[in-house]
Enzyme design. Structure first.
Site, PDB file in Angstrom:
ATOM      1  N   ASP A   1       0.835  -1.205   0.000  1.00  0.00           N
ATOM      2  CA  ASP A   1       0.000   0.000   0.000  1.00  0.00           C
ATOM      3  C   ASP A   1       0.868   1.253   0.000  1.00  0.00           C
ATOM      4  O   ASP A   1       1.924   1.283  -0.627  1.00  0.00           O
ATOM      5  CB  ASP A   1      -0.944  -0.019   1.206  1.00  0.00           C
ATOM      6  CG  ASP A   1      -2.285   0.619   0.871  1.00  0.00           C
ATOM      7  OD1 ASP A   1      -2.322   1.853   0.744  1.00  0.00           O
ATOM      8  OD2 ASP A   1      -3.278  -0.109   0.737  1.00  0.00           O
TER       9      ASP A   1
ATOM     10  N   HIS B   1      -4.117   4.927   4.147  1.00  0.00           N
ATOM     11  CA  HIS B   1      -4.746   3.701   3.657  1.00  0.00           C
ATOM     12  C   HIS B   1      -4.054   2.439   4.166  1.00  0.00           C
ATOM     13  O   HIS B   1      -4.699   1.523   4.704  1.00  0.00           O
ATOM     14  CB  HIS B   1      -4.741   3.746   2.128  1.00  0.00           C
ATOM     15  CG  HIS B   1      -5.698   2.826   1.471  1.00  0.00           C
ATOM     16  ND1 HIS B   1      -5.299   1.690   0.810  1.00  0.00           N
ATOM     17  CD2 HIS B   1      -7.041   2.870   1.351  1.00  0.00           C
ATOM     18  CE1 HIS B   1      -6.351   1.080   0.307  1.00  0.00           C
ATOM     19  NE2 HIS B   1      -7.426   1.779   0.610  1.00  0.00           N
TER      20      HIS B   1
ATOM     21  N   SER C   1     -11.565  -1.978   0.141  1.00  0.00           N
ATOM     22  CA  SER C   1     -10.271  -1.808   0.809  1.00  0.00           C
ATOM     23  C   SER C   1     -10.312  -2.371   2.216  1.00  0.00           C
ATOM     24  O   SER C   1      -9.328  -2.911   2.712  1.00  0.00           O
ATOM     25  CB  SER C   1      -9.905  -0.319   0.900  1.00  0.00           C
ATOM     26  OG  SER C   1      -9.364   0.138  -0.298  1.00  0.00           O
TER      27      SER C   1
END
Length: 753
Positions: free
Chosen positions: A167, A208, A382
């Site tokens: 990520d 994230h 996600s």
């Protein structure tokens, strides 16, 4: 003469405009000063080539042997055009198998784009983790969680399992992550160092990766944030999205330390814009292949991928080569209402589902956040993929000898359709498995998966075989608007050969299709036993004239079937755009599976209620005991109800006991008001002449039985909700099965009145 000059000028200008338009398409691609090359001679040969041709050798690409990355000494850092002359000189060298200049790839993080709890842990946000534990007290209500608590109660918490999150970085010193952080599972490919710490900015753009990692491995009982699914596992971070992404960077990330990392979790992919068709490059594809063959000491790396958030854009994850790969476990989302959320995509490659956000009023996912903070607003697929990765970590602790294909079989065989049954699109394939283009084989069930993986009883699946079916005499077939191409594909599935297949896993349809408007194509594949699968649905935003070139459409919908017989491919364009035209250039059908049936599939899959196994304060109850109790279930007021399928003599014997043995109106109204604050104001029932008036138990069970039957809708395919019709989600007034049950009961009450 003057007129002729004017004509020439206009022609030249038109040509210039067309050239600019074509150039603008290519101009979107930014080439970088990096060349990847395969050099069988190894490091020594690569060094010699670099010195002779004016390169700096940057090193081996990830775990890929004989693959090296070069930087040219005199080339600019970035350019809009590829340096074909440099690439040609490198690839023409006899010591080089192939060479390719690297270019930037657009990758989108798959969070949603903006447009009283168990007292097990002292973590302040544990009570908000609805997807890990059901906070409701009533045993009659359907479950909302992933059944992880029974696994924890066995002492299985992810110990000894390593997960890395690919990520935008990982805030590894976060209070809720640090104790489980593994530096050997971490790297920064954006800055080329060993520290994956994210770059801070005013918008917290790079949150994230930390959020995804927190879902997996947040510590338990440390008075911080919440609890990870595998809260004793080790977690690492690969920083690779906060900068230029190339094929080499993706390959290095996907193949990072495969002897140490067990599970790779990725919540990103090509743009979910409804018009992109892209998959792994040559290097990334090789990294996947290397991982499943060499990772985890030959048992195979586990790759978990978010299926995509392009639902609102009409995207289809069959156009995403990462989720469409046979090597990845593609995970979709369900909301706490048990529905497919607005951002979810449909495709035939999705294997299973876990929970995530839904409507704006629904609860979301809890995790760690940047700046040592916590969040309860993690969203999208996600958030679903890391939950799945955590569950797989629990399975690997229970049985470290599971192969990458064992894990996929376990997911297929234990995922549940019951909690998602109110959604359209469910079908039973030829092997008796329920499957859906929105959810794969259903909602992950951690307890069932870990129980089946028990090393005392689990048998590794047989060796994987691959059988390619093609017609060498196939001539290109023309396709126009409102037309169709049908191809009959008879196959013996390589019968009599070493690679014969009797039990299917993945099916790939590889095709080259030239078409003037790619998004108007619709592709279906029907198996030899009649299972019809949508390989490609229309995408309104995809106006590309580029078609598909050797694209693999992958499906898991025929898992467990015997492939022998005649398959049918159907390609249509029902758009009504009469100018559309093209042709099917070539195709081949690739069957993946085993020559013998896996041990666990020798008995048919039995589907039971998702509530059969309890995993919260109600205690853990053996499935067999619950099944035995079903004929004498208790009614809502504590008395006994006779099931609808009881013998007629028993039914007659209870006629006189209906008033005492069935729910009273007052009780049902009280029940409804408890679940719907506005119920009484919206629907004021008439006064009952008798407080003892009751609903016949036959009607009560009719209401229950209707829950799993999709309603009819005018204009939908075959008068039923089609697998690819979203109108269901726009018209259903009751979003949860609890509400639907209560409403069904209230309808009966009104009829009685």
């Amino acid at each position: 003469m003057e007129q002729r000059g004017w004509t020439l000028q206009c022609t030249a200008f038109a040509f210039f405009c067309v050239w600019c338009a074509l150039s603008s398409v290519k101009a979107k691609r930014q080439f970088v000063n990096e060349w990847a090359a395969e050099i069988p001679g190894g490091q020594e040969a690569a060094s010699a080539i670099a010195e002779e041709l004016g390169y700096d050798l940057l090193g081996q690409i990830g775990s890929l042997e004989n693959h090296y990355l070069f930087k040219h000494k005199s080339h600019p850092r970035r350019s809009r055009r590829s340096a074909l002359h440099i690439t040609k000189r490198l690839s023409d060298d006899d010591r080089v198998t192939w060479a390719e200049q690297q270019y930037e790839k657009e990758r989108s993080k798959r969070s949603v784009q903006k447009d009283s709890a168990l007292d097990l842990f002292n973590d302040p946000m544990w009570n908000q983790q609805w997807y890990l534990q059901d906070t409701r007290m009533t045993a009659a209500l359907p479950k909302l969680d992933l059944h992880v608590i029974p696994v924890w109660e066995k002492g299985i918490t992810g110990k000894g399992v390593v997960i890395t999150v690919l990520d935008d970085g990982l805030e590894w010193n976060h209070t809720d992550i640090y104790a489980n952080y593994d530096p050997e599972a971490s790297y920064d490919f954006n800055d080329n160092d060993h520290d994956p710490f994210p770059r801070y900015d005013l918008t917290n753009e790079n949150k994230h990766g930390t959020r995804c990692a927190g879902e997996i491995a947040m510590q338990a009982n440390n008075h911080k944030c919440g609890v990870g699914v595998a809260y004793n596992s080790k977690v690492g971070g690969i920083r690779m999205l906060d900068g230029i992404v190339t094929d080499a960077i993706e390959a290095s990330s996907i193949g990072f330390n495969p002897g140490h990392v067990d599970i790779y979790s990725a919540s990103w992919g090509p743009n979910d814009d409804g018009k992109t068709v892209e998959g792994p490059g040559r290097l990334a594809q090789k990294a996947f292949e290397y991982g499943v063959k060499q990772g985890r000491q030959g048992k195979g790396s586990i790759f978990v991928w978010a299926s995509g958030n392009g639902g609102r854009q009409g995207d289809n994850c069959d156009c995403d080569g990462y989720t469409d790969s046979i090597y990845t476990i593609s995970i979709s989302s369900a909301s706490q209402q048990g529905l497919s959320p607005w951002y979810a995509e449909k495709c035939s490659s999705t294997l299973a589902t876990s929970y995530s956000s839904g409507d704006y009023t629904d609860q979301r996912i809890t995790s760690a956040d940047l700046h040592n903070d916590c969040t309860e607003t993690h969203t999208g697929t996600s958030a679903s993929a890391p939950l799945a990765a955590g569950i797989f970590a629990l399975a690997l602790e229970a049985n470290p000898n599971l192969t990458w294909r064992d894990m996929q079989h376990l997911v297929v065989w234990t995922s549940e359709y019951d909690p998602l049954a109110s959604n359209p699109g469910w079908k039973k394939n030829g092997a008796g498995l329920m499957v859906n283009s929105r959810f794969g084989f259903g909602l992950l069930n951690a307890k069932a998966l870990v129980d089946l993986a028990d090393p005392r009883t689990w048998r590794n699946v047989p060796e994987k075989k691959e059988c390619v079916v093609k017609d060498n005499n196939f001539e290109p077939r023309a396709l126009k608007a409102n037309g169709e191409v049908i191809v009959e594909i008879p196959t013996r599935a390589c019968e009599g050969q070493e690679n014969a297949i009797k039990s299917l896993e993945h099916v790939q349809f590889e095709a080259t299709i030239e078409y003037s408007r790619r998004g108007d194509l619709h592709v279906t594949l029907t198996s030899a036993v009649g299972t019809s699968t949508v390989l490609l649905a229309e995408r309104e935003r995809d106006t590309s004239p580029n078609g598909f070139k050797n694209w693999d459409f992958m499906s898991v919908h025929t898992w467990g079937e015997n492939p022998v017989g005649t398959w049918t491919l159907k390609i249509t364009d029902m758009s009504g755009r009469m100018q559309n035209e093209g042709r099917i250039v070539n195709w081949k059908l690739i069957l993946h599976g085993t020559s013998s049936q896996p041990e666990h599939m020798k008995q048919p899959r039995v589907y039971t209620s998702y509530n059969t196994v309890q995993n919260d304060r109600r205690g853990v109850e053996k499935m067999v005991n619950v099944v035995e109790k079903r004929p004498t279930q208790k009614s809502l007021n504590g008395n006994l109800l006779v099931p609808k399928n009881s013998s007629s003599s028993n039914v007659e014997g209870r006629r006189d006991e209906q008033v005492q043995g069935t729910p009273s109106k007052a009780m049902l109204r009280l029940l409804q008001s408890a679940f719907s604050k506005n119920a009484l104001s919206k629907q004021s029932p008439k006064k009952s002449p008798s407080a003892k008036l009751s609903i016949p138990y036959e009607s009560f069970y009719e209401a229950l039985e209707k829950l799993n039957k999709p309603s009819k809708l005018e204009g939908s395919e075959d008068s039923l909700y089609s697998d690819y019709v979203d109108v269901f989600y726009n018209t259903k007034p009751y979003k949860h099965r609890d509400d639907r049950l209560l409403q069904a009961l209230m309808d009966i009450l009104n009829e009685e009145n």
